[in-house]
Design an enzyme around this catalytic site. Structure first.
Site, PDB file in Angstrom:
ATOM      1  N   HIS A 163      40.191  41.452  42.908  1.00 54.15           N
ATOM      2  CA  HIS A 163      39.968  41.943  41.550  1.00 54.15           C
ATOM      3  C   HIS A 163      40.586  43.339  41.409  1.00 54.15           C
ATOM      4  O   HIS A 163      40.456  44.170  42.297  1.00 54.15           O
ATOM      5  CB  HIS A 163      38.455  42.018  41.315  1.00 54.15           C
ATOM      6  CG  HIS A 163      38.040  42.173  39.896  1.00 54.15           C
ATOM      7  ND1 HIS A 163      38.390  41.282  38.912  1.00 54.15           N
ATOM      8  CD2 HIS A 163      37.258  43.107  39.279  1.00 54.15           C
ATOM      9  CE1 HIS A 163      37.852  41.657  37.763  1.00 54.15           C
ATOM     10  NE2 HIS A 163      37.171  42.763  37.958  1.00 54.15           N
ATOM     11  N   SER A 170      39.200  42.277  33.154  1.00 54.29           N
ATOM     12  CA  SER A 170      37.819  42.064  33.553  1.00 54.29           C
ATOM     13  C   SER A 170      36.924  42.032  32.313  1.00 54.29           C
ATOM     14  O   SER A 170      37.122  41.187  31.438  1.00 54.29           O
ATOM     15  CB  SER A 170      37.397  43.131  34.564  1.00 54.29           C
ATOM     16  OG  SER A 170      36.195  42.761  35.203  1.00 54.29           O
ATOM     17  N   GLU A 200      39.345  37.110  43.023  1.00 55.70           N
ATOM     18  CA  GLU A 200      38.702  38.197  42.284  1.00 55.70           C
ATOM     19  C   GLU A 200      37.528  38.803  43.061  1.00 55.70           C
ATOM     20  O   GLU A 200      37.514  39.977  43.406  1.00 55.70           O
ATOM     21  CB  GLU A 200      38.204  37.679  40.934  1.00 55.70           C
ATOM     22  CG  GLU A 200      39.255  37.034  40.060  1.00 55.70           C
ATOM     23  CD  GLU A 200      40.037  38.035  39.231  1.00 55.70           C
ATOM     24  OE1 GLU A 200      39.816  39.246  39.399  1.00 55.70           O
ATOM     25  OE2 GLU A 200      40.860  37.597  38.407  1.00 55.70           O
TER      26      GLU A 200
END
Length: 498
Positions: free
Chosen positions: A418, A196, A326
């Site tokens: 995610h 991320s 995500e």
């Protein structure tokens, strides 16, 4: 030192002094490793150093206990993160954790340096998911690093250096270069990895001339674009300072408590997804992350895409990829509100029109069937993550690059969300709170596949599937079972021209 057997401890001499870590398992037993936690690589960023470039930690006398995680830059509630990342109070927030199978004996093992995510405003290296035990089992020394977050790390200040968080990454990597050999690592074989915002950090470093000598390879998991302009950074800082009634200088902002800056930071950066959620989403898509590395023309001279197109980092192998969904859940809170709203109308409000939109809808018919909220959320995923990964792979040209997708659907969410891939990457499926994202029986075979690919890459600079080439687009799809497909990001190609 706690009253335990001296055999449980191991002392290593670093450039700043001796540190005492703890063995996990008997030192001579198979799979044993040692953990050294919270080793300071810089002086505490407080007082005169609060908004300054990091300063390497002075030498200490005696033996420093490195038995517990150090203070974190993250304060209080980490928010909506799906990864357990505890906040630990204290001032000395710039520290590293070292996990090694060979703290004695002069080994020269490959090294992975991991940078945590959290949008550059949250996250913590103290997560149980980031423990390097599985990598140690596979003869990889693992280091996790901390850095200043939010405004302290990335906010523009009139008379302070920009990109203080980036400077923290650089100093931590210099610490690794100078010290990892004492922990059994090879400073000439360092792979940087992150997820991320941590993946964005990896790409930022890979694109920075000043960082090139500090690592040899890069592994980017769900990396975000980190490229605020100086103009936008200054605008935000002046808004924050004005809201606090101070000047945007070190003196003015230093008069504010840490808690007050965090409060203002949250107020000024939270997207409005209630009321008219699409208007809030548009500002988020157009503006991206607010507190992020700044393209300053110096330390971070250009965007990652521009740097890679010019050949920066082309000598370093890169693996990158994303999960399939995500942020696809971002509009689920507005599912009822958007139920009867045509997706085309909302795409128009988001500024997505023309032939590219038609091609995107045609390529994603299966997602469109899941309803407007999910389709628009999937579009956010594609805009923020998936098309960016494709652009990075293309910008690197003939440089050694491998592309992947994580497609295994969480039984808890029904999609590949995610953070879903992180416990598989670290092969820590029994760790705390993994069940909250991966269910009660996450497939070990998938962890073997993903973690094994990471180990091969750190060790051999090749994860085990064909390199990306623009004419074929070969992509590893991590699922049960995993496969290699051609043009694995075909459904986001229409966004390349949007």
């Amino acid at each position: 030192m706690p009253e335990q057997s001296a055999a449980e401890y191991v002392v290593v001499e670093t450039a700043s002094g001796s540190v005492r870590g703890r063995w996990r398992g008997a030192p001579e037993s198979p799979g044993a490793s040692a953990a050294f936690l919270g080793i300071p690589f810089a002086e505490a960023p407080i007082g005169d150093l609060r908004f300054a470039a990091p300063v390497a930690h002075r030498r200490w006398d005696g033996v420093l206990d490195a038995l517990e995680y150090g203070a974190t830059a993250q304060r209080g509630d980490p928010g909506v993160t799906l990864i357990p990342e505890p906040s630990i109070p204290g001032d000395s927030t710039l520290n590293v954790n070292v996990f090694t199978p060979a703290p004695v004996g002069g080994a020269a093992l490959p090294v992975m340096v991991y940078i945590h995510g959290g949008g550059f405003f949250a996250g913590s290296p103290a997560s149980p998911w980031y423990d390097g035990a599985a990598f140690n089992r596979d003869d990889v020394v693992t280091v996790s690093i901390s850095y200043r977050l939010g405004f302290d790390g990335f906010g523009w200040i009139e008379d302070a250096p920009l990109n203080r968080g980036v400077l923290d990454w650089l100093l931590a990597l210099e610490w690794v270069r100078d010290n990892v050999g004492a922990f059994g690592g090879d400073p000439a074989r360092v792979t940087i990895a992150g997820q991320s915002a941590g993946g964005g950090a990896v790409l930022t470093l890979l694109a920075m001339p000043a960082a090139q000598s500090l690592f040899t390879a890069a592994y980017c998991v769900s990396g975000v674009a980190a490229q605020a302009s100086v103009v936008d950074a200054e605008k935000f800082a002046r808004r924050l300072a004005a809201a606090a009634g101070v000047e945007p200088t070190r003196a003015g902002l230093s008069a504010l408590s840490e808690e007050r800056i965090l409060e203002l930071q949250q107020q000024l950066t939270s997207p409005e997804l209630e009321g008219d959620p699409v208007d809030g989403l548009r500002s988020f898509i157009d503006g991206g992350l607010t507190l992020t590395p700044v393209i300053d023309g110096d330390l971070v001279p250009r965007t990652a895409l521009a740097a890679f197109a010019e050949g920066v980092g082309a000598d370093k192998p890169l693996v990158l990829g994303t999960t399939d969904d995500e942020f696809s859940m971002v509009l689920d809170v507005a599912k009822r509100q958007l139920r009867w709203v045509p997706a085309g109308y909302l795409f128009g409000k988001l500024g997505f029109r023309g032939a590219a939109r038609s091609a995107y809808r045609a390529a994603n018919r299966d997602v469109a069937k899941r309803g407007t909220a999910r389709f628009i959320g999937h579009y956010l995923t594609d805009r923020m993550f998936r098309v960016y990964a494709l652009r990075i792979a293309q910008a690197r040209g003939a440089a050694p690059t491998w592309l992947y997708r994580f497609s295994w659907r969480s039984p808890n969410f029904g999609i590949a969300v995610h953070c879903n891939d992180v416990p598989f990457f670290f092969d820590c499926l029994a760790a705390d709170k993994v069940d909250a994202i991966a269910g009660d029986r996450p497939p070990q075979a998938l962890a073997d596949d993903i973690h094994g690919a990471a180990v091969r890459f750190v060790r051999d600079s090749d994860p085990g599937w064909p390199r990306y080439a623009a004419e074929r687009g070969e992509t590893r799809v991590f699922d049960t079972p995993s496969t290699v497909v051609l043009d694995g990001y075909a459904e986001v190609r229409p966004l390349l021209t949007a």
